[in-house]
Design a protein around this motif. Structure first.
Motif, PDB file in Angstrom:
ATOM      1  N   TRP A   1      52.881  50.253  49.587  1.00 29.21           N
ATOM      2  CA  TRP A   1      53.073  48.835  49.265  1.00 29.21           C
ATOM      3  C   TRP A   1      51.763  48.064  49.389  1.00 29.21           C
ATOM      4  CZ3 TRP A   1      56.958  48.182  46.444  1.00 29.21           C
ATOM      5  CH2 TRP A   1      58.192  48.786  46.696  1.00 29.21           C
ATOM      6  N   GLU A   2      50.855  48.527  50.241  1.00 31.96           N
ATOM      7  CA  GLU A   2      49.559  47.869  50.375  1.00 31.96           C
ATOM      8  C   GLU A   2      48.719  47.981  49.110  1.00 31.96           C
ATOM      9  OE1 GLU A   2      50.952  48.745  54.548  1.00 31.96           O
ATOM     10  OE2 GLU A   2      51.027  49.751  52.599  1.00 31.96           O
ATOM     11  N   ASP A   3      49.123  48.861  48.186  1.00 32.42           N
ATOM     12  CA  ASP A   3      48.431  49.007  46.898  1.00 32.42           C
ATOM     13  C   ASP A   3      49.034  48.115  45.821  1.00 32.42           C
ATOM     14  OD1 ASP A   3      46.554  51.141  47.644  1.00 32.42           O
ATOM     15  OD2 ASP A   3      48.377  52.353  47.896  1.00 32.42           O
ATOM     16  N   PHE A   4      49.715  47.072  46.221  1.00 35.70           N
ATOM     17  CA  PHE A   4      50.357  46.153  45.277  1.00 35.70           C
ATOM     18  C   PHE A   4      49.376  45.656  44.223  1.00 35.70           C
ATOM     19  CE2 PHE A   4      52.971  41.964  44.992  1.00 35.70           C
ATOM     20  CZ  PHE A   4      53.760  42.491  43.991  1.00 35.70           C
TER      21      PHE A   4
ATOM     22  N   PRO B   1      45.311  45.057  51.772  1.00 36.36           N
ATOM     23  CA  PRO B   1      45.252  45.264  53.217  1.00 36.36           C
ATOM     24  C   PRO B   1      45.178  46.746  53.574  1.00 36.36           C
ATOM     25  CG  PRO B   1      47.477  44.693  52.551  1.00 36.36           C
ATOM     26  CD  PRO B   1      46.608  44.544  51.339  1.00 36.36           C
ATOM     27  N   ASP B   2      44.745  47.015  54.791  1.00 30.14           N
ATOM     28  CA  ASP B   2      44.685  48.392  55.277  1.00 30.14           C
ATOM     29  C   ASP B   2      46.092  48.917  55.543  1.00 30.14           C
ATOM     30  OD1 ASP B   2      41.909  48.327  55.213  1.00 30.14           O
ATOM     31  OD2 ASP B   2      41.753  47.617  57.285  1.00 30.14           O
ATOM     32  N   GLY B   3      46.185  50.246  55.666  1.00 33.03           N
ATOM     33  CA  GLY B   3      47.448  50.869  56.018  1.00 33.03           C
ATOM     34  C   GLY B   3      48.203  51.387  54.808  1.00 33.03           C
ATOM     35  N   CYS B   4      49.304  52.072  55.099  1.00 30.90           N
ATOM     36  CA  CYS B   4      50.169  52.597  54.035  1.00 30.90           C
ATOM     37  C   CYS B   4      51.622  52.444  54.459  1.00 30.90           C
ATOM     38  CB  CYS B   4      49.853  54.066  53.750  1.00 30.90           C
ATOM     39  SG  CYS B   4      50.849  54.760  52.405  1.00 30.90           S
ATOM     40  N   ASN B   5      52.316  51.576  53.753  1.00 33.08           N
ATOM     41  CA  ASN B   5      53.734  51.282  54.028  1.00 33.08           C
ATOM     42  C   ASN B   5      53.966  50.804  55.454  1.00 33.08           C
ATOM     43  OD1 ASN B   5      54.473  51.968  51.402  1.00 33.08           O
ATOM     44  ND2 ASN B   5      54.804  54.110  51.925  1.00 33.08           N
TER      45      ASN B   5
ATOM     46  N   GLU C   1      42.168  52.211  46.322  1.00 34.32           N
ATOM     47  CA  GLU C   1      40.855  52.713  46.701  1.00 34.32           C
ATOM     48  C   GLU C   1      40.422  53.869  45.801  1.00 34.32           C
ATOM     49  OE1 GLU C   1      38.824  51.308  48.732  1.00 34.32           O
ATOM     50  OE2 GLU C   1      40.263  49.774  49.373  1.00 34.32           O
ATOM     51  N   GLU C   2      41.367  54.656  45.309  1.00 28.43           N
ATOM     52  CA  GLU C   2      41.026  55.716  44.360  1.00 28.43           C
ATOM     53  C   GLU C   2      40.494  55.133  43.067  1.00 28.43           C
ATOM     54  OE1 GLU C   2      43.805  59.339  44.297  1.00 28.43           O
ATOM     55  OE2 GLU C   2      45.105  57.752  45.069  1.00 28.43           O
ATOM     56  N   LEU C   3      41.119  54.068  42.594  1.00 26.11           N
ATOM     57  CA  LEU C   3      40.664  53.443  41.359  1.00 26.11           C
ATOM     58  C   LEU C   3      39.264  52.856  41.542  1.00 26.11           C
ATOM     59  CD1 LEU C   3      40.919  52.457  38.495  1.00 26.11           C
ATOM     60  CD2 LEU C   3      42.386  50.598  39.289  1.00 26.11           C
ATOM     61  N   ILE C   4      39.032  52.196  42.672  1.00 23.47           N
ATOM     62  CA  ILE C   4      37.703  51.637  42.924  1.00 23.47           C
ATOM     63  C   ILE C   4      36.668  52.753  42.937  1.00 23.47           C
ATOM     64  CG2 ILE C   4      36.281  50.431  44.621  1.00 23.47           C
ATOM     65  CD1 ILE C   4      38.890  48.967  45.488  1.00 23.47           C
ATOM     66  N   ALA C   5      36.981  53.852  43.608  1.00 21.12           N
ATOM     67  CA  ALA C   5      36.046  54.976  43.683  1.00 21.12           C
ATOM     68  C   ALA C   5      35.779  55.573  42.302  1.00 21.12           C
ATOM     69  CB  ALA C   5      36.585  56.046  44.623  1.00 21.12           C
ATOM     70  N   GLU C   6      36.803  55.652  41.473  1.00 20.50           N
ATOM     71  CA  GLU C   6      36.608  56.219  40.138  1.00 20.50           C
ATOM     72  C   GLU C   6      35.809  55.273  39.250  1.00 20.50           C
ATOM     73  OE1 GLU C   6      39.718  58.282  38.185  1.00 20.50           O
ATOM     74  OE2 GLU C   6      40.607  59.037  40.034  1.00 20.50           O
TER      75      GLU C   6
ATOM     76  N   GLN D   1      38.837  41.168  51.765  1.00 19.74           N
ATOM     77  CA  GLN D   1      38.680  40.071  52.709  1.00 19.74           C
ATOM     78  C   GLN D   1      39.557  38.901  52.288  1.00 19.74           C
ATOM     79  OE1 GLN D   1      34.473  39.090  52.412  1.00 19.74           O
ATOM     80  NE2 GLN D   1      34.883  37.432  50.970  1.00 19.74           N
ATOM     81  N   ARG D   2      39.833  38.040  53.233  1.00 15.13           N
ATOM     82  CA  ARG D   2      40.733  36.907  52.968  1.00 15.13           C
ATOM     83  C   ARG D   2      40.038  35.803  52.193  1.00 15.13           C
ATOM     84  NH1 ARG D   2      42.551  32.267  55.809  1.00 15.13           N
ATOM     85  NH2 ARG D   2      44.789  31.860  55.495  1.00 15.13           N
ATOM     86  N   ALA D   3      38.840  35.445  52.594  1.00 16.68           N
ATOM     87  CA  ALA D   3      38.123  34.344  51.944  1.00 16.68           C
ATOM     88  C   ALA D   3      37.735  34.715  50.517  1.00 16.68           C
ATOM     89  CB  ALA D   3      36.887  33.994  52.754  1.00 16.68           C
ATOM     90  N   CYS D   4      37.786  33.743  49.627  1.00 16.89           N
ATOM     91  CA  CYS D   4      37.368  33.977  48.245  1.00 16.89           C
ATOM     92  C   CYS D   4      35.849  33.904  48.153  1.00 16.89           C
ATOM     93  CB  CYS D   4      37.974  32.921  47.318  1.00 16.89           C
ATOM     94  SG  CYS D   4      39.776  32.921  47.276  1.00 16.89           S
ATOM     95  N   PRO D   5      35.191  34.895  47.539  1.00 17.86           N
ATOM     96  CA  PRO D   5      33.729  34.844  47.424  1.00 17.86           C
ATOM     97  C   PRO D   5      33.242  33.736  46.497  1.00 17.86           C
ATOM     98  CG  PRO D   5      34.614  36.701  46.197  1.00 17.86           C
ATOM     99  CD  PRO D   5      35.752  36.127  46.970  1.00 17.86           C
ATOM    100  N   ALA D   6      34.114  33.246  45.639  1.00 21.02           N
ATOM    101  CA  ALA D   6      33.793  32.121  44.747  1.00 21.02           C
ATOM    102  C   ALA D   6      35.104  31.450  44.378  1.00 21.02           C
ATOM    103  CB  ALA D   6      33.067  32.619  43.505  1.00 21.02           C
ATOM    104  N   ILE D   7      35.019  30.158  44.096  1.00 21.16           N
ATOM    105  CA  ILE D   7      36.201  29.408  43.702  1.00 21.16           C
ATOM    106  C   ILE D   7      35.977  28.872  42.295  1.00 21.16           C
ATOM    107  CG2 ILE D   7      37.702  27.430  44.216  1.00 21.16           C
ATOM    108  CD1 ILE D   7      36.940  27.731  47.134  1.00 21.16           C
ATOM    109  N   PRO D   8      36.888  29.168  41.370  1.00 17.96           N
ATOM    110  CA  PRO D   8      36.691  28.708  40.000  1.00 17.96           C
ATOM    111  C   PRO D   8      36.478  27.195  39.935  1.00 17.96           C
ATOM    112  CG  PRO D   8      38.525  30.247  40.119  1.00 17.96           C
ATOM    113  CD  PRO D   8      38.126  29.937  41.528  1.00 17.96           C
ATOM    114  N   ASP D   9      35.456  26.800  39.210  1.00 18.05           N
ATOM    115  CA  ASP D   9      35.138  25.376  39.033  1.00 18.05           C
ATOM    116  C   ASP D   9      35.842  24.886  37.776  1.00 18.05           C
ATOM    117  OD1 ASP D   9      34.093  22.863  39.110  1.00 18.05           O
ATOM    118  OD2 ASP D   9      32.087  23.442  38.411  1.00 18.05           O
TER     119      ASP D   9
END
Length: 543
Positions: free
Chosen positions: A397-400, A445-449, A502-507, A529-537
């Motif tokens: 579920w963490e792979d939503f 998030p980390d973890g699996c189910n 994470e598999e998709l990111i690695a590929e 991470q929780r914080a957004c690295p940029a916010i759409p203007d």
């Protein structure tokens, strides 16, 4: 001279020799060889099938049945051929019902014995043994291959005929949270079972081969989004409420094929559901919608997938607007990411949900909220789940975000090619997420189910919009076309199975080694991470 009626069952991919040979033997038999030309055979031979439509046997031979099961006269002998098609008939409730009424005189090739055993026709000397069934035990590791599901919406009863894979240990378990289990049986008779804390444990024997388990039960209507919503005429099983409609394994990585039959539909209503789900699918995917639907044929893709829409007559304009680009969108998915695996007919079904709930990825007939039927983005989004979320399932579920973020990007990509720019709307949704401390959370998030998805902050727009933004920025780095090709490669490698984000990111990093570090930074920023690295203007309305 007494005449004996012989019925030979025919079905898709039946072995030709198994039914043509006996047909000729019975039809040319004579009691007096000297009067062959003037007397008839003591056997009347008829072909019987689920319907009287032509049937293609193994090798492509087409035969026309004389009778359907429903109107077949009494038979003295029933012959069931073997062949590869027998496997599918094990899950066909109509064939099993016909086989179970077999008379005392009978004949069948050895390959058909399993079908007759499932139907309860074979004697102890024919198939199986007299040994006691094993005790009920919990076992979630034994794979489920196929579920044939028959529901009666009038009596609120169901029957699930489930093919269970061979396993190293006996036993098998299902979630049955809201079900009243009436009986559980195998090919040789009743099986030992117990229901405990919403879990059904069955003493499924370890035979060295797949075992068919039949479960009869009663289900209840649900007022909320937790199963069969009788008032709305809809099923809603996401994420783990399949157990309120049929015995299931609700974990997202679980996948099997399905066949469905829906009975007890009120006069004047239409039940929209797939008779078959031919590719492995998660347990939330089987679905039914019932109502006074109008059916609209939208057209056909280059690959031959026929698109349709179902809606109340009053919603014709909204449906036409929302599905105006659906054929082109589906065609883009098929040509770009790979073949569609859930049948040659697919489409959108209007769902009488409460306002604000967009859609649900029940393929091949996905549901779209009645108040969203005029929104092309919702139709495109749910269609894309045929590739990610369903075609490639979530391992956890963490792979939503693997499901929702990917298809949100795909929908924007496909609609953009049709001149429909939904990125401004995405930017506004993302802006609202980033500014709201209560709404924002980590997209992967980390973890699996380890989470209960519908009770977790991840059950929100966060994985949709942060995921889509991640892919958009990867496309800005490597190009939209090359990213499409990388997604297609990932789909091809994992389709029919479960995968992790994470598999998709690695590929993606492996596909674009010169940008691997930048892709990792984007994944950290938008997904980990929780914080957004940029916010759409963008000047966005409040919402």
């Amino acid at each position: 001279m007494a005449t004996h009626r012989v019925g030979i069952v025919v079905f898709e991919n039946a072995e030709v020799l198994d039914f043509c040979g006996p047909f000729e033997v019975f039809s040319v038999t004579r009691l007096d060889e000297d009067q062959r030309r003037t007397t008839a055979s003591p056997f009347e031979v008829v072909l019987v099938a689920e319907s009287t439509r032509p049937v293609r046997a193994n090798g492509g031979m087409t035969v026309v049945p004389d009778y359907a099961f429903a109107d077949c006269p009494r038979l003295d002998i029933l012959l069931v051929p073997g062949g590869w098609g027998t496997r599918a008939q094990i899950a066909n409730t109509h064939t099993r019902a016909a086989s179970s009424s077999m008379p005392e005189g009978r004949a069948w090739p050895a390959a058909a014995a399993l079908l007759l055993a499932v139907a309860g026709c074979s004697s102890d000397s024919d198939v199986g043994s007299d040994s006691e069934p094993p005790p009920a035990r919990e076992n979630w590791q034994r794979a489920l291959l196929h579920t044939d599901l028959e529901l009666d919406l009038a009596t609120m009863t169901g029957r699930a005929v489930i093919s269970v894979a061979d396993g190293e240990a006996p036993g098998a378990s299902w979630a049955v949270g809201g079900l009243d289990i009436h009986a559980v049986r195998g090919a040789d008779g009743p099986l030992t079972y117990r229901v405990r804390d919403g879990r059904l444990d069955v003493g499924v024997p370890d035979t060295g081969a797949p075992v068919v388990v039949t479960i009869d039960y009663r289900f209840a209507a649900q007022e909320a989004f937790e199963g069969w919503m009788a008032g709305a005429g809809l099923s809603f099983l996401w994420p783990a409420f399949c157990s309120n409609l049929f015995p299931c394994r609700p974990a997202p990585a679980e996948g099997q094929t399905y066949t469905l039959a829906i009975n007890g539909v009120a006069e004047g209503d239409t039940a929209v559901y797939p008779a078959t789900i031919p590719a492995p699918a998660p347990a939330y995917m089987p679905a039914v919608a019932v109502g006074p639907f109008t059916e609209l044929d939208l057209g056909t893709t280059q690959a031959g997938t026929r698109l349709k829409a179902w809606y109340p007559a009053a919603a014709a304009s909204a449906a036409a607007t929302g599905t105006a680009h659906l054929v082109a969108v589906m065609d883009f998915y098929e040509q770009t990411y790979g073949p569609y695996r859930y049948g040659d007919v697919a489409g959108s079904v209007s769902a009488a949900w409460e306002a604000g709930f967009g859609g649900m990825e029940h393929h091949p007939f996905w549901h779209v909220a009645a108040d969203a039927m005029d929104e092309p983005e919702v139709h495109a989004h749910e269609a894309a789940h045929g590739w990610f979320g369903n075609g490639v399932r979530m391992a956890c579920w963490e792979d939503f975000v693997l499901s929702e973020g990917t298809v949100s990007y795909m929908a924007a990509r496909a609609l953009g090619r049709q001149g429909v720019d939904i990125w401004p709307e995405y930017d506004c949704r993302l802006q609202r997420i980033c500014h709201d401390e209560q709404r924002n959370t980590v997209a992967r998030p980390d973890g699996c189910n380890a989470i209960t998805l519908d009770e977790h902050p991840l059950w929100s727009q966060v994985p949709y919009m942060k995921g889509a933004r991640f892919f958009r920025e990867v496309a800005a780095l490597v190009g939209a076309g090359p990213l499409d090709a990388a997604l297609a490669d990932f789909h091809q490698r994992h389709v029919g199975d479960a995968a992790r984000m994470e598999e998709l990111i690695a590929e993606l990093q492996a596909a674009f080694p010169s940008e691997a570090m930048a892709i990792a930074e984007l994944a950290d920023g938008w997904l980990r991470q929780r914080a957004c690295p940029a916010i759409p203007d963008r000047d966005c309305p409040a919402g």
